[in-house]
Design a protein around this motif. Structure first.
Motif, PDB file in Angstrom:
ATOM      1  N   ASN A 219       0.870  -1.168   0.000  1.00  0.00           N
ATOM      2  CA  ASN A 219       0.000   0.000   0.000  1.00  0.00           C
ATOM      3  C   ASN A 219       0.908   1.220   0.000  1.00  0.00           C
ATOM      4  O   ASN A 219       1.476   1.589   1.029  1.00  0.00           O
ATOM      5  CB  ASN A 219      -0.905   0.003   1.230  1.00  0.00           C
ATOM      6  CG  ASN A 219      -1.932   1.130   1.205  1.00  0.00           C
ATOM      7  OD1 ASN A 219      -1.796   2.094   0.436  1.00  0.00           O
ATOM      8  ND2 ASN A 219      -2.950   1.025   2.034  1.00  0.00           N
ATOM      9  N   LEU A 220       1.081   1.842  -1.166  1.00  0.00           N
ATOM     10  CA  LEU A 220       1.974   2.990  -1.310  1.00  0.00           C
ATOM     11  C   LEU A 220       1.206   4.303  -1.357  1.00  0.00           C
ATOM     12  O   LEU A 220       1.755   5.338  -1.721  1.00  0.00           O
ATOM     13  CB  LEU A 220       2.818   2.827  -2.581  1.00  0.00           C
ATOM     14  CG  LEU A 220       3.672   1.557  -2.670  1.00  0.00           C
ATOM     15  CD1 LEU A 220       4.515   1.565  -3.938  1.00  0.00           C
ATOM     16  CD2 LEU A 220       4.550   1.397  -1.446  1.00  0.00           C
ATOM     17  N   GLU A 221      -0.082   4.256  -0.949  1.00  0.00           N
ATOM     18  CA  GLU A 221      -0.905   5.459  -0.949  1.00  0.00           C
ATOM     19  C   GLU A 221      -0.560   6.348   0.256  1.00  0.00           C
ATOM     20  O   GLU A 221      -0.018   5.887   1.262  1.00  0.00           O
ATOM     21  CB  GLU A 221      -2.383   5.087  -0.905  1.00  0.00           C
ATOM     22  CG  GLU A 221      -2.839   4.199  -2.050  1.00  0.00           C
ATOM     23  CD  GLU A 221      -2.616   4.838  -3.402  1.00  0.00           C
ATOM     24  OE1 GLU A 221      -3.193   5.919  -3.636  1.00  0.00           O
ATOM     25  OE2 GLU A 221      -1.873   4.268  -4.214  1.00  0.00           O
ATOM     26  N   GLU A 222      -0.903   7.638   0.160  1.00  0.00           N
ATOM     27  CA  GLU A 222      -0.609   8.571   1.242  1.00  0.00           C
ATOM     28  C   GLU A 222      -1.392   8.240   2.506  1.00  0.00           C
ATOM     29  O   GLU A 222      -0.941   8.522   3.612  1.00  0.00           O
ATOM     30  CB  GLU A 222      -0.908  10.013   0.794  1.00  0.00           C
ATOM     31  CG  GLU A 222       0.057  10.542  -0.260  1.00  0.00           C
ATOM     32  CD  GLU A 222      -0.211  12.005  -0.603  1.00  0.00           C
ATOM     33  OE1 GLU A 222      -1.132  12.585   0.027  1.00  0.00           O
ATOM     34  OE2 GLU A 222       0.476  12.550  -1.475  1.00  0.00           O
ATOM     35  N   ASP A 223      -2.585   7.651   2.346  1.00  0.00           N
ATOM     36  CA  ASP A 223      -3.419   7.330   3.503  1.00  0.00           C
ATOM     37  C   ASP A 223      -3.252   5.882   3.927  1.00  0.00           C
ATOM     38  O   ASP A 223      -4.156   5.269   4.493  1.00  0.00           O
ATOM     39  CB  ASP A 223      -4.887   7.611   3.198  1.00  0.00           C
ATOM     40  CG  ASP A 223      -5.434   6.737   2.065  1.00  0.00           C
ATOM     41  OD1 ASP A 223      -4.623   6.104   1.348  1.00  0.00           O
ATOM     42  OD2 ASP A 223      -6.672   6.686   1.909  1.00  0.00           O
ATOM     43  N   ALA A 224      -2.081   5.305   3.694  1.00  0.00           N
ATOM     44  CA  ALA A 224      -1.849   3.887   3.951  1.00  0.00           C
ATOM     45  C   ALA A 224      -2.115   3.493   5.394  1.00  0.00           C
ATOM     46  O   ALA A 224      -2.528   2.367   5.667  1.00  0.00           O
ATOM     47  CB  ALA A 224      -0.416   3.511   3.569  1.00  0.00           C
ATOM     48  N   ASP A 225      -1.922   4.418   6.337  1.00  0.00           N
ATOM     49  CA  ASP A 225      -2.108   4.074   7.750  1.00  0.00           C
ATOM     50  C   ASP A 225      -3.563   3.730   8.062  1.00  0.00           C
ATOM     51  O   ASP A 225      -3.834   2.896   8.931  1.00  0.00           O
ATOM     52  CB  ASP A 225      -1.642   5.243   8.629  1.00  0.00           C
ATOM     53  CG  ASP A 225      -1.649   4.890  10.103  1.00  0.00           C
ATOM     54  OD1 ASP A 225      -1.310   3.742  10.437  1.00  0.00           O
ATOM     55  OD2 ASP A 225      -1.993   5.765  10.922  1.00  0.00           O
ATOM     56  N   SER A 226      -4.491   4.344   7.360  1.00  0.00           N
ATOM     57  CA  SER A 226      -5.913   4.103   7.628  1.00  0.00           C
ATOM     58  C   SER A 226      -6.603   3.339   6.511  1.00  0.00           C
ATOM     59  O   SER A 226      -7.788   3.021   6.614  1.00  0.00           O
ATOM     60  CB  SER A 226      -6.645   5.439   7.831  1.00  0.00           C
ATOM     61  OG  SER A 226      -6.532   6.260   6.675  1.00  0.00           O
ATOM     62  N   SER A 227      -5.868   3.021   5.453  1.00  0.00           N
ATOM     63  CA  SER A 227      -6.451   2.342   4.298  1.00  0.00           C
ATOM     64  C   SER A 227      -6.130   0.853   4.337  1.00  0.00           C
ATOM     65  O   SER A 227      -5.062   0.441   4.782  1.00  0.00           O
ATOM     66  CB  SER A 227      -5.901   2.954   3.003  1.00  0.00           C
ATOM     67  OG  SER A 227      -6.186   2.141   1.893  1.00  0.00           O
ATOM     68  N   LEU A 228      -7.052   0.032   3.850  1.00  0.00           N
ATOM     69  CA  LEU A 228      -6.862  -1.418   3.813  1.00  0.00           C
ATOM     70  C   LEU A 228      -6.450  -1.911   2.433  1.00  0.00           C
ATOM     71  O   LEU A 228      -6.424  -3.109   2.173  1.00  0.00           O
ATOM     72  CB  LEU A 228      -8.146  -2.111   4.249  1.00  0.00           C
ATOM     73  CG  LEU A 228      -8.616  -1.756   5.662  1.00  0.00           C
ATOM     74  CD1 LEU A 228      -9.975  -2.359   5.938  1.00  0.00           C
ATOM     75  CD2 LEU A 228      -7.608  -2.222   6.691  1.00  0.00           C
ATOM     76  N   VAL A 229      -6.135  -0.988   1.557  1.00  0.00           N
ATOM     77  CA  VAL A 229      -5.746  -1.325   0.193  1.00  0.00           C
ATOM     78  C   VAL A 229      -4.453  -2.135   0.182  1.00  0.00           C
ATOM     79  O   VAL A 229      -3.531  -1.879   0.960  1.00  0.00           O
ATOM     80  CB  VAL A 229      -5.556  -0.030  -0.628  1.00  0.00           C
ATOM     81  CG1 VAL A 229      -4.766  -0.298  -1.907  1.00  0.00           C
ATOM     82  CG2 VAL A 229      -6.909   0.574  -0.966  1.00  0.00           C
ATOM     83  N   SER A 230      -4.405  -3.126  -0.677  1.00  0.00           N
ATOM     84  CA  SER A 230      -3.162  -3.847  -0.955  1.00  0.00           C
ATOM     85  C   SER A 230      -3.063  -4.003  -2.464  1.00  0.00           C
ATOM     86  O   SER A 230      -3.803  -4.786  -3.066  1.00  0.00           O
ATOM     87  CB  SER A 230      -3.150  -5.219  -0.276  1.00  0.00           C
ATOM     88  OG  SER A 230      -1.968  -5.919  -0.603  1.00  0.00           O
ATOM     89  N   ASP A 231      -2.206  -3.193  -3.076  1.00  0.00           N
ATOM     90  CA  ASP A 231      -2.044  -3.204  -4.531  1.00  0.00           C
ATOM     91  C   ASP A 231      -0.936  -4.157  -4.946  1.00  0.00           C
ATOM     92  O   ASP A 231      -0.041  -4.501  -4.162  1.00  0.00           O
ATOM     93  CB  ASP A 231      -1.700  -1.807  -5.037  1.00  0.00           C
ATOM     94  CG  ASP A 231      -2.911  -0.897  -5.141  1.00  0.00           C
ATOM     95  OD1 ASP A 231      -3.931  -1.338  -5.698  1.00  0.00           O
ATOM     96  OD2 ASP A 231      -2.845   0.250  -4.661  1.00  0.00           O
TER      97      ASP A 231
END
Length: 668
Positions: A219-231
């Motif tokens: 998860n390389l997004e800026e909101d990775a701390d609160s995001s559950l995304v796994s790209d």
């Protein structure tokens, strides 16, 4: 019908007599490696690597010592193999010659190494390790015992500064500032090269057969701390260029390159039903980056969602490509079984192997088009079988033969009934040890965790133990369980304590109607995690049970939101609201609210290092019930996390089982 008692009843300590098999891996047409895990004389887990020669049926042990040795993988040219071992302290990569000789330690990183993969040319090993931002990987050394003690002592005198949402997890405890990075080890030069360096966890997934790219999940997004995304990302090994494959709208994993490096197959989903979303199977074209969904019409859950308490070690669950890149193999969960499936590139699904059992892993040999299957039965913990191209199944091991020959095990009887609102509910019933017709027996309802998991046709020591103690044991898959399609697994969301509660109570009613040997005045209930929540909920809403044991449970959804390592998203996922949005709704579905109604003697079991369902959940329930003068007891397990019943300290696992049996014996 009278059950034989020539064999002895299973005991709480008997899981220590079971050899657990995992990680079957073809080495050649006639050889495969595997891992055996067991509890040794020091009451610690030990894992050893073996190679089984199918020609002479010999089993050669490749590792030794009272350590955890696993993840054995032979190089493409078959000359060397690596494996992971904690013999030096942390889990590190060791290298061995297939011709024999002493193994050589490759990594000495303070945080160990994991997820190793060979490059196709066999000249390097790619792997992951937790690294600090400014770590010099060429200078990192594993701490010795004295240094570790000094570091731990120093940590006890320093305050923990927390500045992020995800600062702890049940697996790691409190997090430091290290991140998972991908590293390449060159066998010729003996040097390490760090391939990723962003302030994020990079999980190596696969390396392309052409040695040009690798896949990692992050998860390389800026909101990775609160995001559950796994790209999923491609990393060009020559240029170090990173190419994003997915759209930051879901969670993807288990990716695998085709043998020609032109396509990638991966598991994932877009959170359409939050945590209850069925896993999907996708194909990506490496050049065009176009994506195609294969599983659009499937009702199965790709992957292994079976619940058990004797599976130690991981095994391949797919997806795995065929030699011609026209088919993909993987395991899937369906109706209480885990089976081997095959799909073509159009999503046409067929079963390669299925029976009333649990296929916990496999290895595919493209030369012979055969498989090594790891299979668990309700009455046999595990064995390996060879599935030939023509569908012939041959048993290869009988690793627990002596144990099984001595122990009386209960074979499950399947039940199915239709719930009051029209759902078909599946479950299984175990008759007690020494069962005699005409006799009445006490009864225990077991409730699985998750809730998005599945009971089924696998060996389960705890269930067999309760049957051995003289109980009729019922375990079912109420709505919310995997194995019955998307609508069924989603049926518990925003419905806790309602539809699921009725499914369980109606399952009990069904058994009382169908089996005259159940004593309706001696009913017990137990469960862990979500099953612990349901146990708490049940005793607050009915007094039909005469004893209950709640394990690693949830009692208060308001506090769970802030104390669990997953609370900040799980509460919203499962209930549709979080603490800030509707505390009244969360309180209404909290078992703690109904403590005054509890009439059932309740035993509360909880691990002190459980960060998934923190021990304060058990504490709140105990103090409230004790203050109300209810019949309650609280047992705390030191240094135990959420996995106590499955992979926790063996001595504590025995104590846990002994206390469950003691409580039911006292009140049933």
């Amino acid at each position: 019908m009278t059950a034989s008692t020539k064999k002895r009843a299973i005991t709480a300590t008997d899981f220590q007599n079971i050899k657990v098999l995992s990680e079957p891996q073809f080495i050649s047409e006639d050889r495969y490696s595997y891992v055996t895990t067991f509890v040794n004389e020091d009451k610690e887990y030990e894992s050893q690597v073996y190679v089984h020669n199918l020609i002479d049926d010999s089993h050669k042990q490749w590792t030794s010592g009272s350590h955890r040795n696993h993840t054995f993988c032979v190089s493409p040219n078959k000359e060397k193999a690596f494996f992971l071992s904690n013999r030096s302290g942390a889990s590190q990569i060791w290298l061995t010659d297939m011709g024999g000789g002493e193994a050589k330690q490759v990594t000495t990183f303070p945080n160990g190494a994991f997820s190793p993969v060979w490059s196709e040319d066999g000249k390097s090993i790619l792997f992951c390790s937790y690294l600090e931002k400014d770590d010099d990987i060429s200078a990192l050394k594993e701490l010795n015992k004295e240094e570790k003690k000094a570091k731990q002592k120093e940590a006890q005198t320093k305050p923990l500064v927390v500045d992020r949402l995800r600062y702890k997890s049940d697996a790691r405890g409190f997090h430091d500032n290290s991140k998972v990075q991908i590293i390449q080890y060159d066998l010729t030069s003996g040097t390490f090269h760090q391939l990723t360096d962003k302030e994020a966890d990079h999980h190596l997934v696969d390396v392309a057969p052409d040695n040009k790219t690798l896949i990692f999940a992050a998860n390389l997004e800026e909101d990775a701390d609160s995001s559950l995304v796994s790209d999923l990302y491609l990393l060009e090994l020559q240029s170090k260029e990173i190419i994003k494959l997915t759209d930051s709208k879901g969670s993807y994993h288990g990716a695998s390159f085709s043998t020609d490096s032109k396509k990638i197959v991966a598991y994932g989903h877009g959170f359409e039903y939050a945590g209850a979303t069925l896993t999907k199977l996708f194909i990506y074209d490496v050049e065009s980056k176009e994506r195609m969904l294969l599983s659009r019409d499937w009702s199965i859950q790709p992957g292994d969602t079976m619940v058990g308490d004797t599976r130690l070690g991981s095994s391949e669950a797919g997806p795995v490509w065929s030699e011609d890149n026209e088919s993909i193999y993987f395991v899937g969960s369906d109706n209480g079984t885990v089976s081997l499936y095959e799909t073509d590139l159009e999503g046409n699904l067929k079963i390669r192997y299925s029976d009333n059992n649990h296929l916990f892993g496999f290895s595919y040999n493209p030369d012979t088009k055969s498989f090594i299957l790891g299979i668990s039965l309700p009455t046999d913990p595990c064995n390996f079988y060879k599935l030939s191209a023509d569908g012939t199944l041959e048993q290869l091991t009988d690793v627990n033969k002596t144990f099984i020959s001595e122990i009386a095990l209960s074979s499950p009887e399947e039940i199915t009934f239709t719930s009051s609102d029209g759902l078909e509910i599946q479950g299984w019933l175990l008759r007690p040890y020494g069962f005699q017709e005409g006799k009445k027996y006490p009864f225990v309802l077991e409730i699985h965790g998750g809730p998005h998991a599945m009971y089924g046709q696998t060996f389960f020591h705890e269930l067999q133990l309760l049957a051995a103690k003289g109980y009729v044991v019922l375990y079912t898959n109420p709505r919310g369980s995997h194995g019955y399609g998307q609508e069924f697994v989603n049926g518990v969301r925003e419905n806790y304590g309602k539809g699921d509660y009725h499914d369980l109570m109606e399952a009990v009613d069904y058994c009382l109607e169908q089996y005259s040997f159940i004593d309706e005045n001696r009913l017990g209930v137990t469960g862990g995690s979500y099953g612990g929540f349901m146990t708490n909920w049940i005793v607050g809403h009915t007094n039909r049970f005469k004893a209950a044991v709640t394990q690693r449970s949830i009692s208060n959804w308001l506090s769970f939101y802030g104390v669990s390592d997953i609370g900040f998203f799980f509460t919203k996922w499962e209930h549709g609201v979080n603490l800030m949005e509707d505390p009244t709704e969360l309180w209404d579905i909290s078992p703690l609210k109904y403590a005054e109604n509890v009439e059932t003697p309740l035993l509360i079991l909880h691990g002190e290092k459980d960060y998934r369902c923190p021990i304060e959940q058990g504490e709140q329930l105990f103090i409230t019930l004790k203050h109300l003068n209810k019949e309650v007891e609280f047992i705390r397990f030191p240094n135990a996390n959420h996995e106590l019943s499955r992979s926790g300290n063996p001595t504590l696992r025995v104590a846990r089982l002994d206390n469950i049996c003691r409580w039911f014996e006292k009140y049933l």
